[in-house]
Scaffold this motif. Structure first.
Motif, short mmCIF file in Angstrom:
data_model
loop_
_atom_site.label_atom_id
_atom_site.label_comp_id
_atom_site.label_asym_id
_atom_site.label_seq_id
_atom_site.Cartn_x
_atom_site.Cartn_y
_atom_site.Cartn_z
N GLN A 3 40.83 32.24 29.75
CA GLN A 3 40.68 31.42 28.54
C GLN A 3 39.24 31.57 28.06
O GLN A 3 38.35 30.88 28.52
N ASN A 24 34.39 31.51 30.31
CA ASN A 24 35.80 31.37 30.65
C ASN A 24 35.96 30.14 31.52
O ASN A 24 35.19 29.91 32.45
N SER A 25 36.97 29.36 31.22
CA SER A 25 37.07 28.04 31.85
C SER A 25 37.82 28.03 33.16
O SER A 25 37.68 27.09 33.95
N ASN A 26 38.62 29.08 33.43
CA ASN A 26 39.49 28.95 34.60
C ASN A 26 39.36 30.06 35.63
O ASN A 26 40.02 30.01 36.66
#
Length: 132
Positions: A3, A24-26
Motif C-alpha cells: 500500500q 508503505n504501510s504494511n
C-alpha cells in the motif's frame, strides 16, 4: 499487497522546492527498488528518478538531473524525492512505484532501471504544481 502512499506535493512558485515522500504501510520497502514517475495531462508517464533497494544505484531523467535528488531511509521505510529549482514544466501528478529486481540487478556502478513497466506496485499519485 503493498500500500504505497505519497505525500509532500502542492503548489510552489518557479525556482522553489518540494520534498516528496513515499512510504508503505504494511510491508518493509528495503527489498524493493523504488521509482518516482510523473504524468501530465495528455502526456505519457515518464520516469523521473529511481533508486535500488540498497540505495547505491540511482537514475535520473535528463530533465531533472542536477535539480532532483532521490534518497531512501530504510529504517523509516521511506523514499524521498527532493525537488529544487522547480520549473512550470515539472507540473504533473507524481507517482511512487515499487518493484522487485533479481539479486545483482543492477550491477555495481550501473543505473537503476527506471521504466514504468518494471515496477509492480503504484501509489495513487500526488499533484505538484509549479506556478506563479
Amino acid at each position: 499487497q503493498l500500500q504505497i502512499v505519497e505525500s509532500g506535493g502542492g503548489l510552489v512558485q518557479p525556482g522553489g522546492s518540494l520534498k516528496l515522500s513515499c512510504t508503505n504501510s504494511n510491508m518493509p520497502l528495503n527489498n524493493y527498488a523504488v521509482g518516482w514517475f510523473r504524468q501530465a495531462p495528455g502526456k505519457e508517464r515518464e520516469g523521473v528518478s529511481c533508486i535500488s533497494s540498497s540505495g547505491r544505484n540511482t537514475n535520473y531523467a535528463d530533465s531533472v538531473k542536477g535539480r532532483f535528488t532521490i534518497s531512501r531511509d530504510n529504517a523509516k521505510n521511506t523514499v524521498y524525492l527532493e525537488m529544487n529549482r522547480l520549473k512550470p514544466e515539472d507540473t504533473s501528478v507524481y507517482y511512487c512505484a515499487v518493484g522487485f529486481f533479481p539479486r545483482g540487478v543492477p550491477k555495481a556502478g550501473d543505473l537503476q532501471p527506471c521504466r514504468a513497466h518494471q515496477y509492480d506496485y503504484w501509489g495513487q499519485g500526488i499533484q505538484v504544481t509549479v506556478s506563479s
